[in-house]
Design a protein around this motif. Sequence first.
Motif, PDB file in Angstrom:
ATOM      1  N   GLN A  88      18.718  28.017  -5.216  1.00 28.15           N
ATOM      2  CA  GLN A  88      19.355  29.017  -4.353  1.00 28.15           C
ATOM      3  C   GLN A  88      20.853  28.723  -4.218  1.00 28.15           C
ATOM      4  N   ASN A  95      27.031  33.912  -7.810  1.00 25.82           N
ATOM      5  CA  ASN A  95      27.301  35.218  -7.214  1.00 25.82           C
ATOM      6  C   ASN A  95      28.629  35.227  -6.459  1.00 25.82           C
ATOM      7  N   SER A 118      15.721  38.640 -10.489  1.00 24.73           N
ATOM      8  CA  SER A 118      16.454  39.773  -9.943  1.00 24.73           C
ATOM      9  C   SER A 118      16.342  39.805  -8.425  1.00 24.73           C
ATOM     10  N   PRO A 119      17.435  40.107  -7.739  1.00 21.73           N
ATOM     11  CA  PRO A 119      17.358  40.218  -6.285  1.00 21.73           C
ATOM     12  C   PRO A 119      16.397  41.314  -5.834  1.00 21.73           C
ATOM     13  N   ALA A 122      13.078  39.492  -5.485  1.00 21.01           N
ATOM     14  CA  ALA A 122      13.109  38.156  -4.877  1.00 21.01           C
ATOM     15  C   ALA A 122      12.249  38.090  -3.623  1.00 21.01           C
ATOM     16  N   THR A 127      18.599  37.284  -1.455  1.00 18.38           N
ATOM     17  CA  THR A 127      18.898  38.317  -2.438  1.00 18.38           C
ATOM     18  C   THR A 127      20.370  38.335  -2.845  1.00 18.38           C
ATOM     19  N   ASP A 128      21.157  37.390  -2.371  1.00 18.08           N
ATOM     20  CA  ASP A 128      22.584  37.353  -2.691  1.00 18.08           C
ATOM     21  C   ASP A 128      22.832  36.576  -3.981  1.00 18.08           C
TER      22      ASP A 128
END
Length: 138
Positions: A88, A95, A118-119, A122, A127-128
Amino acid sequence: RFGKHLEIFFPDFRSYRDPNPDNSNPTLTDMMGPEQVAWLKDGLKSSSATWKIISAHDPLGVVTGSEGDYDSFGNEDPAILGRELELQELLAFINDNGIENVVSLTSDVHFTAHVNLSPDRAEGGFTDFKPLDEFVIG
């Protein structure tokens, strides 16, 4: 580095990782360890290559092992646990720094596959991150 379009990073996912049973803990469990995570982040951020390949023997997005012995990043719990916290951190860094065209090339799962992290799919509320393609080669 291979010309202007390809740079390959070979992190070591074996020498610094914590024991597999710790991968289900709610706290950080190392796969790469802090120094290697910093090295990978610095390398990805400073790379001017079109494609940045993370090539390692354990997958980022495929759950391997079983209950009490998850031996890669993932586990089967929707919560973000253990080594997933390290992943993460890396995905958030990619990102947040606008790093493009990062791909994972992996093996050691005894099948071939294309996995798209893919977010949109997730779990665990994180999701970032940018979508990341992983190619499993055996």
